[in-house]
Design a protein around this motif. Structure first.
Motif, PDB file in Angstrom:
ATOM      1  N   TYR A  28      18.412  13.567  39.392  1.00  0.00           N
ATOM      2  CA  TYR A  28      18.546  15.008  38.647  1.00  0.00           C
ATOM      3  C   TYR A  28      17.124  15.425  38.592  1.00  0.00           C
ATOM      4  N   TYR A  29      16.994  16.625  39.038  1.00  0.00           N
ATOM      5  CA  TYR A  29      15.673  17.482  38.922  1.00  0.00           C
ATOM      6  C   TYR A  29      16.005  18.845  38.158  1.00  0.00           C
ATOM      7  N   ARG A  30      14.661  19.188  37.648  1.00  0.00           N
ATOM      8  CA  ARG A  30      14.659  20.410  36.822  1.00  0.00           C
ATOM      9  C   ARG A  30      13.526  21.349  37.072  1.00  0.00           C
ATOM     10  N   CYS A  31      13.611  22.616  37.194  1.00  0.00           N
ATOM     11  CA  CYS A  31      12.327  23.354  37.410  1.00  0.00           C
ATOM     12  C   CYS A  31      11.663  23.787  36.184  1.00  0.00           C
ATOM     13  N   MET A  82      18.741  23.851  37.928  1.00  0.00           N
ATOM     14  CA  MET A  82      18.843  22.138  37.902  1.00  0.00           C
ATOM     15  C   MET A  82      19.114  21.834  39.367  1.00  0.00           C
ATOM     16  N   TYR A  83      18.683  20.650  39.703  1.00  0.00           N
ATOM     17  CA  TYR A  83      19.192  20.050  40.950  1.00  0.00           C
ATOM     18  C   TYR A  83      19.636  18.736  40.857  1.00  0.00           C
ATOM     19  N   ALA A 120      21.611  12.785  46.038  1.00  0.00           N
ATOM     20  CA  ALA A 120      21.901  11.321  46.351  1.00  0.00           C
ATOM     21  C   ALA A 120      20.726  10.658  46.848  1.00  0.00           C
ATOM     22  N   THR A 121      19.671  11.462  47.424  1.00  0.00           N
ATOM     23  CA  THR A 121      18.497  10.900  47.809  1.00  0.00           C
ATOM     24  C   THR A 121      17.356  11.263  47.254  1.00  0.00           C
ATOM     25  N   ASN A 122      16.388  10.708  47.369  1.00  0.00           N
ATOM     26  CA  ASN A 122      15.133  11.195  46.702  1.00  0.00           C
ATOM     27  C   ASN A 122      14.419  12.331  47.612  1.00  0.00           C
ATOM     28  N   LEU A 123      14.249  13.359  46.715  1.00  0.00           N
ATOM     29  CA  LEU A 123      13.674  14.383  47.653  1.00  0.00           C
ATOM     30  C   LEU A 123      12.012  14.319  47.677  1.00  0.00           C
ATOM     31  N   LYS A 124      11.521  15.022  48.641  1.00  0.00           N
ATOM     32  CA  LYS A 124      10.005  14.932  48.953  1.00  0.00           C
ATOM     33  C   LYS A 124       9.986  16.081  49.657  1.00  0.00           C
ATOM     34  N   GLY A 125       8.384  16.537  49.696  1.00  0.00           N
ATOM     35  CA  GLY A 125       7.789  17.600  50.301  1.00  0.00           C
ATOM     36  C   GLY A 125       8.551  18.933  50.084  1.00  0.00           C
ATOM     37  N   ASP A 126       8.906  19.684  51.053  1.00  0.00           N
ATOM     38  CA  ASP A 126       9.377  20.978  51.021  1.00  0.00           C
ATOM     39  C   ASP A 126      10.704  20.958  49.968  1.00  0.00           C
ATOM     40  N   CYS A 145      11.658  24.779  43.938  1.00  0.00           N
ATOM     41  CA  CYS A 145      12.651  25.548  43.458  1.00  0.00           C
ATOM     42  C   CYS A 145      13.183  26.690  44.459  1.00  0.00           C
ATOM     43  N   GLU A 146      14.590  26.923  44.793  1.00  0.00           N
ATOM     44  CA  GLU A 146      15.042  27.859  45.553  1.00  0.00           C
ATOM     45  C   GLU A 146      15.065  29.127  44.904  1.00  0.00           C
ATOM     46  N   ARG A 147      14.847  29.131  43.497  1.00  0.00           N
ATOM     47  CA  ARG A 147      15.081  30.367  42.667  1.00  0.00           C
ATOM     48  C   ARG A 147      13.509  31.247  42.781  1.00  0.00           C
ATOM     49  N   CYS A 148      12.639  30.214  42.235  1.00  0.00           N
ATOM     50  CA  CYS A 148      11.280  30.836  41.756  1.00  0.00           C
ATOM     51  C   CYS A 148      10.201  30.203  42.645  1.00  0.00           C
ATOM     52  N   GLY A 149      10.485  29.142  43.541  1.00  0.00           N
ATOM     53  CA  GLY A 149       9.508  28.668  44.343  1.00  0.00           C
ATOM     54  C   GLY A 149       8.488  27.568  43.606  1.00  0.00           C
ATOM     55  N   ALA A 150       8.665  27.510  42.524  1.00  0.00           N
ATOM     56  CA  ALA A 150       7.824  26.257  41.676  1.00  0.00           C
ATOM     57  C   ALA A 150       8.291  24.781  42.262  1.00  0.00           C
ATOM     58  N   THR A 151       7.533  23.818  42.013  1.00  0.00           N
ATOM     59  CA  THR A 151       7.691  22.672  42.279  1.00  0.00           C
ATOM     60  C   THR A 151       8.734  21.987  41.296  1.00  0.00           C
ATOM     61  N   ILE A 152       9.894  21.410  41.430  1.00  0.00           N
ATOM     62  CA  ILE A 152      10.651  20.800  40.711  1.00  0.00           C
ATOM     63  C   ILE A 152      10.307  19.295  40.296  1.00  0.00           C
ATOM     64  N   VAL A 153      10.796  18.996  39.159  1.00  0.00           N
ATOM     65  CA  VAL A 153      10.207  17.437  38.720  1.00  0.00           C
ATOM     66  C   VAL A 153      11.754  16.843  38.355  1.00  0.00           C
ATOM     67  N   PRO A 154      11.500  15.355  38.693  1.00  0.00           N
ATOM     68  CA  PRO A 154      12.826  14.614  38.277  1.00  0.00           C
ATOM     69  C   PRO A 154      13.004  14.495  36.784  1.00  0.00           C
ATOM     70  N   ILE A 155      14.159  14.534  36.252  1.00  0.00           N
ATOM     71  CA  ILE A 155      14.605  14.125  34.939  1.00  0.00           C
ATOM     72  C   ILE A 155      15.446  13.160  34.817  1.00  0.00           C
ATOM     73  N   THR A 156      15.781  12.506  33.718  1.00  0.00           N
ATOM     74  CA  THR A 156      16.655  11.436  33.397  1.00  0.00           C
ATOM     75  C   THR A 156      18.059  12.003  33.366  1.00  0.00           C
TER      76      THR A 156
END
Length: 60
Positions: free
Chosen positions: A5-8, A14-15, A18-24, A28-39
């Motif tokens: 799970y990820y959150r901007c 929220m995103y 099923a796989t680990n995201l990386k790079g591009d 965030c599709e909404r604002c362009g910031a880097t999303i971070v993993p959450i529990t």
């Protein structure tokens, strides 16, 4: 299946994946910031809070 799970931190979008995201994929599709993993617990609490506030607005 395990999800990550990820959150901007900027706009709160929220995103989950099923796989680990990386790079591009971490943009965030909404604002362009880097999303971070959450529990999962943080994700679940956020969803419960949004559902609760939405239900309260409908009652008004």
């Amino acid at each position: 299946m395990n999800f990550t799970y990820y959150r901007c931190p900027n706009c709160g979008q929220m995103y989950y994946s099923a796989t680990n995201l990386k790079g591009d994929q971490l943009i965030c599709e909404r604002c362009g910031a880097t999303i971070v993993p959450i529990t999962y617990e943080e994700f679940k609490n956020y969803i419960q809070e949004k559902t609760r506030s939405s239900n309260e607005e409908q009652r008004s």
